[in-house]
Scaffold this motif. Structure first.
Motif, mmCIF file in Angstrom:
data_model
loop_
_atom_site.group_PDB
_atom_site.id
_atom_site.type_symbol
_atom_site.label_atom_id
_atom_site.label_comp_id
_atom_site.label_asym_id
_atom_site.label_seq_id
_atom_site.Cartn_x
_atom_site.Cartn_y
_atom_site.Cartn_z
ATOM 1 N N GLY A 1 0.802 -1.208 0.000
ATOM 2 C CA GLY A 1 0.000 0.000 0.000
ATOM 3 C C GLY A 1 0.842 1.268 0.000
ATOM 4 N N SER A 2 0.148 2.393 0.110
ATOM 5 C CA SER A 2 0.805 3.697 0.045
ATOM 6 C C SER A 2 0.325 4.596 1.177
ATOM 7 C CB SER A 2 0.503 4.390 -1.290
ATOM 8 O OG SER A 2 0.979 3.649 -2.378
ATOM 9 N N ARG B 1 0.850 8.971 2.391
ATOM 10 C CA ARG B 1 1.445 10.276 2.153
ATOM 11 C C ARG B 1 1.540 11.000 3.487
ATOM 12 N NH1 ARG B 1 -0.731 15.740 -0.818
ATOM 13 N NH2 ARG B 1 1.250 16.380 -1.782
ATOM 14 N N ARG C 1 10.718 4.012 -4.151
ATOM 15 C CA ARG C 1 9.430 3.835 -3.474
ATOM 16 C C ARG C 1 8.978 5.093 -2.748
ATOM 17 N NH1 ARG C 1 8.907 0.570 0.634
ATOM 18 N NH2 ARG C 1 11.073 0.674 1.381
ATOM 19 N N ALA C 2 9.887 6.038 -2.555
ATOM 20 C CA ALA C 2 9.574 7.246 -1.797
ATOM 21 C C ALA C 2 9.815 8.481 -2.645
ATOM 22 C CB ALA C 2 10.423 7.319 -0.528
ATOM 23 N N GLN D 1 5.750 10.874 0.055
ATOM 24 C CA GLN D 1 4.900 9.854 -0.542
ATOM 25 C C GLN D 1 5.640 8.529 -0.486
ATOM 26 O OE1 GLN D 1 1.716 10.087 -1.929
ATOM 27 N NE2 GLN D 1 1.795 7.872 -2.220
ATOM 28 N N MET D 2 5.040 7.547 0.153
ATOM 29 C CA MET D 2 5.649 6.225 0.271
ATOM 30 C C MET D 2 4.753 5.217 -0.430
ATOM 31 S SD MET D 2 8.546 6.139 2.079
ATOM 32 C CE MET D 2 8.609 4.505 2.813
ATOM 33 N N ASP D 3 5.300 4.516 -1.409
ATOM 34 C CA ASP D 3 4.566 3.504 -2.159
ATOM 35 C C ASP D 3 5.201 2.131 -1.951
ATOM 36 O OD1 ASP D 3 4.491 5.981 -4.718
ATOM 37 O OD2 ASP D 3 2.854 5.462 -3.362
ATOM 38 N N SER D 4 4.476 1.095 -2.350
ATOM 39 C CA SER D 4 4.981 -0.282 -2.219
ATOM 40 C C SER D 4 5.543 -0.521 -0.821
ATOM 41 C CB SER D 4 6.055 -0.553 -3.283
ATOM 42 O OG SER D 4 5.551 -0.345 -4.575
ATOM 43 N N LEU D 5 4.776 -0.146 0.169
ATOM 44 C CA LEU D 5 5.249 -0.238 1.548
ATOM 45 C C LEU D 5 5.503 -1.684 1.953
ATOM 46 C CD1 LEU D 5 2.981 2.511 3.075
ATOM 47 C CD2 LEU D 5 5.479 2.447 3.276
ATOM 48 N N ASP E 1 9.179 -1.111 6.758
ATOM 49 C CA ASP E 1 8.998 0.347 6.791
ATOM 50 C C ASP E 1 8.290 0.795 8.062
ATOM 51 O OD1 ASP E 1 8.277 0.228 3.277
ATOM 52 O OD2 ASP E 1 10.146 0.888 4.221
#
Length: 123
Positions: free
Chosen positions: A16-17, A19, A67-68, A82-86, A90
């Motif tokens: 998930g992501s 922000r 990813r960030a 913004q953090m994606d593919s958590l 993390d």
């Protein structure tokens, strides 16, 4: 009085992501390097990302590259991450920080800190 306040943390499943936001006040924000750091229980605080005063230069830890995305809105005195593919690794308390010195990912280089926002990633 310098104040940094983070928001946007929470619990999310792996992949998930999120922000994160950091609202700054009482400081010459537009002239400061801003950074995001994180600290997991039992571990040292580590730099995640940093951004130059203009926003032109950004720096990322190897663990989050790709990813960030760090960004800033100087008009609104707000910093974002913004953090994606958590991933579960993390999971940590995330802090924003500011300092007028040249940008780095070293916590010792930063003078001003927010109280943090918790990010929890479940597998």
């Amino acid at each position: 009085q310098v104040q940094l306040v983070e928001s946007g943390g929470g619990s999310v499943q792996a992949g998930g992501s999120l922000r994160l936001s950091c609202a700054a006040s009482g400081y010459s924000y537009s002239g400061a390097c801003m950074g995001w750091f994180r600290q997991a229980p039992g571990k040292e605080r580590e730099g995640v990302a940093a951004i130059s005063p203009s926003g032109y230069s950004t720096f990322y830890a190897d663990s989050v590259k790709g990813r960030a995305t760090i960004s800033r809105d100087n008009a609104e005195n707000t910093l974002y991450l913004q953090m994606d593919s958590l991933k579960p690794e993390d999971t940590a308390m995330y802090y924003c920080a500011a300092d007028p010195s040249p940008c780095s990912l070293r916590a010792l280089d930063y003078k001003y800190w927010g109280p943090g926002t918790q990010v929890t990633v479940s597998s």
